[in-house]
Design an enzyme around this catalytic site. Structure first.
Site, PDB file in Angstrom:
ATOM      1  N   TYR A  79       0.831  -1.216   0.000  1.00  0.00           N
ATOM      2  CA  TYR A  79       0.000   0.000   0.000  1.00  0.00           C
ATOM      3  C   TYR A  79       0.860   1.258   0.000  1.00  0.00           C
ATOM      4  O   TYR A  79       0.488   2.257  -0.614  1.00  0.00           O
ATOM      5  CB  TYR A  79      -1.010  -0.028   1.155  1.00  0.00           C
ATOM      6  N   GLN A 118     -15.962   3.539  -6.087  1.00  0.00           N
ATOM      7  CA  GLN A 118     -15.252   2.376  -5.544  1.00  0.00           C
ATOM      8  C   GLN A 118     -13.757   2.702  -5.447  1.00  0.00           C
ATOM      9  O   GLN A 118     -12.988   1.907  -4.940  1.00  0.00           O
ATOM     10  CB  GLN A 118     -15.435   1.181  -6.483  1.00  0.00           C
ATOM     11  N   HIS A 140     -15.421   2.040  -0.838  1.00  0.00           N
ATOM     12  CA  HIS A 140     -14.315   1.112  -0.571  1.00  0.00           C
ATOM     13  C   HIS A 140     -13.202   1.770   0.246  1.00  0.00           C
ATOM     14  O   HIS A 140     -12.115   1.209   0.365  1.00  0.00           O
ATOM     15  CB  HIS A 140     -13.760   0.539  -1.877  1.00  0.00           C
ATOM     16  N   GLY A 208     -16.696   3.331 -15.810  1.00  0.00           N
ATOM     17  CA  GLY A 208     -15.354   2.790 -15.575  1.00  0.00           C
ATOM     18  C   GLY A 208     -15.281   1.675 -14.550  1.00  0.00           C
ATOM     19  O   GLY A 208     -14.296   1.575 -13.817  1.00  0.00           O
ATOM     20  N   ASN A 234     -17.935   2.934 -20.782  1.00  0.00           N
ATOM     21  CA  ASN A 234     -16.803   2.014 -20.663  1.00  0.00           C
ATOM     22  C   ASN A 234     -16.333   1.669 -22.083  1.00  0.00           C
ATOM     23  O   ASN A 234     -17.148   1.294 -22.921  1.00  0.00           O
ATOM     24  CB  ASN A 234     -17.273   0.735 -19.936  1.00  0.00           C
ATOM     25  N   GLU A 236     -14.806  -0.863 -22.902  1.00  0.00           N
ATOM     26  CA  GLU A 236     -14.997  -2.314 -23.036  1.00  0.00           C
ATOM     27  C   GLU A 236     -16.313  -2.650 -22.355  1.00  0.00           C
ATOM     28  O   GLU A 236     -16.317  -2.951 -21.156  1.00  0.00           O
ATOM     29  CB  GLU A 236     -13.861  -3.076 -22.324  1.00  0.00           C
TER      30      GLU A 236
END
Ligand code: OAD
Length: 260
Positions: A79, A118, A140, A208, A234, A236
């Site tokens: 981290y 997130q 998160h 995203g 997005n 994808e």
């Protein structure tokens, strides 16, 4: 940009103009244009490994309580490395467009725009999506914050460059980054606020994210079940069956066009 994408953008823009309550869920793809790695892109595309963090590192070792208990130093150092990498990264036009939208909506009083992210990198906040002023929910957690594993006391001291796990001054426990690891519950208040925003919105934007991590990915279904229109941005597109409009493009390219 091809004709089909331009047409979709036009329709989504109209939806945005009409919507009263908007819920935005963002994922790692929003920060990709700032130079921050996503998590599972290579797996998703079937490419050779190398792009997403989870194709290079083991999430079980580095993003779980079991992994931390087994080797706290290694997890802490990972981290610290991510913090170093993220340190000089700047918000991109996607973050900025969302922050402007929140500001504009608050000032006009005509729309309510809730941002659920997130992402733990803090770039939305750096772009101006200030949780003290606007509805911004980092479900998160935040990589820049730390707390004690044992007593949960927040640790605000500067840990830059520290390679050893700090000790909690209150209880002597181990200090850990304040991000949600696999298998851990989300903060109850943040989750409830997120669910409320998804439940009450008339427009839900999923931007995203691969929509693979629950419970966050379930917010889109919740919004849909209450009649909200669902837009995904997005390059994808995901396989999600509840999406009404797929904008197949990079967030930083299209968000400034959608929100002007
Ligand atoms: P993923 O890595 O799973 O997905 C990132 C998505 O962003 C992919 O679908 C990409 O196609 C898309 N993407 C890439 N570049 C983009 C761009 N410029 N504009 C728009 N989209 C783009 O990341 P998340 O869905 O965020 O957990 O992953 C969810 C969670 O899994 C993360 O929050 C993290 C991870 O384990 C924690 O850190 C707790």
């Amino acid at each position: 940009m091809d004709k089909a994408t331009e047409q979709t953008l036009k329709e989504v823009k109209q939806l945005i103009q009409k919507a009263k309550r908007i819920c935005i869920l963002t994922g790692a793809g929003v920060s990709a244009e700032s130079g921050i790695s996503t998590f599972r892109e290579a797996q998703q595309k079937g490419n050779e490994p190398g792009k997403g963090l989870w194709s290079q590192y083991d999430p079980q070792q580095l993003a779980s309580i079991e992994g931390f208990l087994k080797d706290p130093e290694m997890v802490w150092q990972w981290y610290q490395w991510r913090r170093e990498v993220n340190q000089d990264k700047e918000p991109n036009p996607a973050h900025t467009a969302i922050a402007h939208w929140q500001k504009q909506a608050k000032e006009s009083g005509k729309q309510k725009v809730t941002l659920i992210t997130q992402n733990v990198d803090g770039l939305h906040q750096k772009a101006g999506s200030d949780p003290q002023v606007y509805e911004v929910i980092d479900i998160h957690g935040n990589i820049w914050q730390n707390h004690c594993l044992q007593c949960r006391e927040q640790h605000l001291e500067d840990v830059t460059g520290l390679q050893q796990v700090p000790e909690c001054q209150v209880c002597g426990g181990q200090v850990r980054p304040s991000v949600v690891w696999f298998g851990e519950a989300l903060d109850e208040k943040k989750w409830q606020d997120g669910e409320t925003a998804a439940y009450c919105c008339d427009l839900f934007l999923s931007i995203g994210t691969s929509s693979q991590v629950y419970p966050a990915a379930g917010l889109m279904m919740l919004a849909k079940s209450q009649g909200a229109k669902i837009v995904e941005i997005n390059p994808e597109p995901t396989q999600s069956l509840v999406v009404d409009y797929q904008v197949i493009a990079k967030a930083g390219k299209v968000l400034p066009k959608l929100i002007d």
